[in-house]
Design a protein around this motif. Sequence first.
Motif, PDB file in Angstrom:
ATOM      1  N   ILE A   1       0.819  -1.451  -0.150  1.00 16.98           N
ATOM      2  CA  ILE A   1       0.046   0.030  -0.180  1.00 16.98           C
ATOM      3  C   ILE A   1       0.903   1.338  -0.018  1.00 16.98           C
ATOM      4  O   ILE A   1       0.654   2.258  -0.765  1.00 16.98           O
ATOM      5  CB  ILE A   1      -1.062  -0.024   1.286  1.00 16.98           C
ATOM      6  N   THR A   2       2.061   1.116   0.775  1.00 14.78           N
ATOM      7  CA  THR A   2       2.807   2.379   0.906  1.00 14.78           C
ATOM      8  C   THR A   2       3.480   2.671  -0.487  1.00 14.78           C
ATOM      9  O   THR A   2       3.516   3.937  -1.003  1.00 14.78           O
ATOM     10  CB  THR A   2       3.964   2.141   1.911  1.00 14.78           C
TER      11      THR A   2
ATOM     12  N   HIS B   1      15.436   3.697   2.828  1.00 16.27           N
ATOM     13  CA  HIS B   1      15.014   4.739   3.598  1.00 16.27           C
ATOM     14  C   HIS B   1      13.650   5.453   2.975  1.00 16.27           C
ATOM     15  O   HIS B   1      12.897   5.743   3.876  1.00 16.27           O
ATOM     16  CB  HIS B   1      16.092   5.929   3.248  1.00 16.27           C
ATOM     17  N   GLN B   2      13.540   5.568   1.866  1.00 15.94           N
ATOM     18  CA  GLN B   2      12.281   5.842   0.911  1.00 15.94           C
ATOM     19  C   GLN B   2      11.032   5.065   1.633  1.00 15.94           C
ATOM     20  O   GLN B   2       9.983   6.016   2.004  1.00 15.94           O
ATOM     21  CB  GLN B   2      12.234   5.876  -0.389  1.00 15.94           C
ATOM     22  N   ILE B   3      10.793   3.735   1.699  1.00 15.18           N
ATOM     23  CA  ILE B   3       9.885   3.202   2.442  1.00 15.18           C
ATOM     24  C   ILE B   3       9.804   3.219   3.790  1.00 15.18           C
ATOM     25  O   ILE B   3       8.653   3.639   4.193  1.00 15.18           O
ATOM     26  CB  ILE B   3       9.920   1.835   1.989  1.00 15.18           C
ATOM     27  N   ARG B   4      10.802   3.358   4.340  1.00 10.26           N
ATOM     28  CA  ARG B   4      10.752   3.493   5.867  1.00 10.26           C
ATOM     29  C   ARG B   4      10.124   4.885   6.292  1.00 10.26           C
ATOM     30  O   ARG B   4       9.351   4.847   7.036  1.00 10.26           O
ATOM     31  CB  ARG B   4      12.140   3.422   6.351  1.00 10.26           C
ATOM     32  N   SER B   5      10.569   6.013   5.925  1.00 14.83           N
ATOM     33  CA  SER B   5      10.294   7.123   5.958  1.00 14.83           C
ATOM     34  C   SER B   5       8.838   7.497   5.654  1.00 14.83           C
ATOM     35  O   SER B   5       7.989   7.997   6.613  1.00 14.83           O
ATOM     36  CB  SER B   5      11.094   8.386   5.525  1.00 14.83           C
ATOM     37  N   ARG B   6       8.348   6.851   4.677  1.00 13.40           N
ATOM     38  CA  ARG B   6       6.955   6.987   4.335  1.00 13.40           C
ATOM     39  C   ARG B   6       6.039   6.217   5.285  1.00 13.40           C
ATOM     40  O   ARG B   6       5.020   6.578   5.682  1.00 13.40           O
ATOM     41  CB  ARG B   6       6.637   6.640   2.885  1.00 13.40           C
ATOM     42  N   ILE B   7       6.302   4.900   5.687  1.00 15.88           N
ATOM     43  CA  ILE B   7       5.618   4.213   6.701  1.00 15.88           C
ATOM     44  C   ILE B   7       5.494   4.839   7.980  1.00 15.88           C
ATOM     45  O   ILE B   7       4.709   4.929   8.672  1.00 15.88           O
ATOM     46  CB  ILE B   7       6.404   2.578   6.784  1.00 15.88           C
ATOM     47  N   ILE B   8       6.741   5.455   8.426  1.00 13.62           N
ATOM     48  CA  ILE B   8       6.705   6.318   9.817  1.00 13.62           C
ATOM     49  C   ILE B   8       5.983   7.322   9.695  1.00 13.62           C
ATOM     50  O   ILE B   8       4.957   7.312  10.515  1.00 13.62           O
ATOM     51  CB  ILE B   8       8.215   6.447  10.170  1.00 13.62           C
ATOM     52  N   HIS B   9       5.906   7.937   8.656  1.00 12.83           N
ATOM     53  CA  HIS B   9       5.084   9.238   8.553  1.00 12.83           C
ATOM     54  C   HIS B   9       3.571   8.998   8.491  1.00 12.83           C
ATOM     55  O   HIS B   9       2.799   9.687   9.299  1.00 12.83           O
ATOM     56  CB  HIS B   9       5.503   9.990   6.852  1.00 12.83           C
TER      57      HIS B   9
ATOM     58  N   LEU C   1      -2.861   9.528   6.116  1.00 19.94           N
ATOM     59  CA  LEU C   1      -2.839   8.158   5.634  1.00 19.94           C
ATOM     60  C   LEU C   1      -4.162   7.827   4.821  1.00 19.94           C
ATOM     61  O   LEU C   1      -4.232   7.690   3.816  1.00 19.94           O
ATOM     62  CB  LEU C   1      -2.361   7.071   6.360  1.00 19.94           C
ATOM     63  N   ILE C   2      -5.466   8.378   5.602  1.00 12.42           N
ATOM     64  CA  ILE C   2      -6.470   8.073   4.915  1.00 12.42           C
ATOM     65  C   ILE C   2      -6.752   9.133   3.799  1.00 12.42           C
ATOM     66  O   ILE C   2      -7.072   8.844   2.850  1.00 12.42           O
ATOM     67  CB  ILE C   2      -7.470   8.636   6.009  1.00 12.42           C
TER      68      ILE C   2
END
Length: 322
Positions: free
Chosen positions: A45-46, A291-299, A307-308
Amino acid sequence: VMENNSEVVFVLQGLNDSLTNRQMYFAVALMSYLFTIFVNLTLIITVCLERTLHEPIYIFLCSLCFNGICGASSFYPKLLHGLLADSNVITYAGCLAQMFVVYCYVFCELTSLTVMAYDRYLAICKPLQYPMLMPVQRVAQMLLLTWCFSLLEAIIGNILTTRLPLCRRHINQIFCTNWEVVKLSCSDTTGNNIYGFVLIFMHISQTGLILVSYTHLVRASLRLASNRKKFIQTCVPHLVTLLIFASSLMFNSIYSRYGGGTLQVLQNLLAAEFLVVPPLINPIIYGINLHQIRSRIIHNFHKPSSLINTCLHGALSLPVCP
């Protein structure tokens, strides 16, 4: 000889513990399955909803995670049902269906890792030509080839197995595999054995392509610091994923042929590791290292409302990930 295979009901002998132990295993298996689905869906989803992640490596990662969900779903639901049932049995059709999904998962996993290794080779060794060599159309073609090739391999294996008359119906595992069903036959299995060797040759060739890609990748990373950074971020998780999957398959192969004489729980773990560990670990490894995935998930997790809104916007305006 059993005259009509379609009427056969296999007995899966891997779950012979007491009811109390099986209830405990059920709780652990259920949590593992739900967490596997959660981490894979989170990553998919991310990537799908974040425009900056619509790059080949992340799209291939989506495919790998979706395949992990398929592999886990071929194993866990039947296991969970068997842990609470009085007897752990499966119909002939159900066994064939489980075998098909399991082997499709295995073939697709290795083919996906091969494609991802090739993608990393182009991105790091030929960075200037990379956009031209890996356009959206090429990514779609490689994804289609990966899935069609894997489906075809699994279909041929199932067809070869269905032609065998069976003499026994007890499978000494907690799920169906082609090898275990072939061992129940009382007729000539030469065709299955030949196809097995063909598959081994094909997948050894794929492994060879991965090794060749990594030979070039290591050389490129040693020459430039920027290449070294790309290698650590994207190639190290890929290499770890490959090693985990290969070792899991090795454990399953050793158990299938030489298993016995050990604790039943240990036997089950060794046999099913390739269906449990890679789908669970792969998205975690990539989520931590990229990093790109990690930062988006944390955000997204820190800002649920964001997110909604992103999901609503993505559903209305963004194409779905291949």
